[in-house]
Design a protein around this motif. Structure first.
Motif: not given
Length: 270
Positions: A223, A227, A231
């Protein structure tokens, strides 16, 4: 002619527009206007080969930041605050360099406005801290604040925000303490932790939950690297930290600090 006033910087929609940059360096405050900075004796045209915000080469009219930091010493600590609440914590030493990675204050000329940062977004102006030869630093993306409204001399992060400190029982060379240094450099501009910090941009990274409590270590590192790859949502603003900016050993130390702080939660002050 219509004029529009924006709180934090005075922006007027004409070539006479004057944005304000507030400097508070501990020996009296000083406010610089756009026109003054564009006419500064050290102002020059600067080519940025890999602009962090625009993701392409850019050319700016800029002033060496060191020329504005009157009275600042290498061991001082500065904070650059943007109009959106982004608060970059920066040791002064790199900002004073005249060789290697060099900091510049880019000034948006109202007669030649910069392009927007994306669809529906504003430009990086009116003031933007950019770097030549950033690889020599190395300089992280968080050290490129744009839409800068003020630069202040402050005490060190550890002195201002003890709630961020790792356990004092750790050895000075413990990787967690190195992770704390990396957190200050790469995360504190956007995030608070235990409610501590000046940023008004991203969520707190310990209250109510630390990311190490809901991400496995592998996915948390993925992540941080990308990122949007883990997501994806259009409003996502967190940048990715490549291995060039945050090498794998340093990423491990940063995650180690976060994991350590999950056991050092402090109640938020009301």
């Amino acid at each position: 002619m219509k004029a529009f006033i924006v709180i934090g910087a005075l922006l007027i929609s004409s070539p006479l527009y004057a944005a304000q940059l507030a400097l508070d360096l501990g020996a009296g405050a000083r406010t610089w206007q756009t026109e003054e900075l564009l006419k500064h004796p050290e102002a020059q045209t600067v080519q940025i080969n890999e602009d962090v915000s625009y993701k392409k080469p850019m050319t700016y009219r800029a002033v060496p930041l060191a020329s504005l930091l009157t009275g600042i010493k290498p061991d001082d600590h500065l904070q650059a605050v943007a109009l959106d609440g982004f608060a970059a914590e920066m040791p002064a030493a790199p900002l004073l360099n005249a060789n290697g990675a060099r900091a510049w204050l880019a000034i948006e000329d109202p007669a030649k406005p910069w392009p927007p940062l994306g669809e529906g977004k504003k430009s990086a102006g009116p003031f933007y801290l950019v770097w030549t030869d950033p690889q020599a630093g190395p300089i992280s993306p968080e050290q490129w604040p744009y839409a800068v409204a003020s630069i202040k001399r402050l005490s060190a992060v550890a002195d201002r925000f003890p709630a961020l400190l790792p356990s004092p029982s750790l050895a000075k060379d413990d990787p967690v303490n190195k992770g704390f240094e990396l957190f200050q450099k790469n995360c504190l501009a956007c995030h608070r932790l235990n409610g501590a910090g000046d940023a008004q941009f991203g969520p707190d990274l310990n209250i109510p939950f630390n990311p190490t409590e809901y991400f496995s270590q592998d996915f948390l590192k993925r992540y941080i690297r990308d990122p949007q790859g883990l997501r994806h949502w259009p409003q996502g603003k967190m940048p990715g930290f490549s291995a060039a900016v945050l090498p794998d050993p340093e990423l491990d130390q940063l995650v180690g600090y976060l994991k350590h702080m999950a056991g050092r939660k402090q109640p938020l002050k009301q």
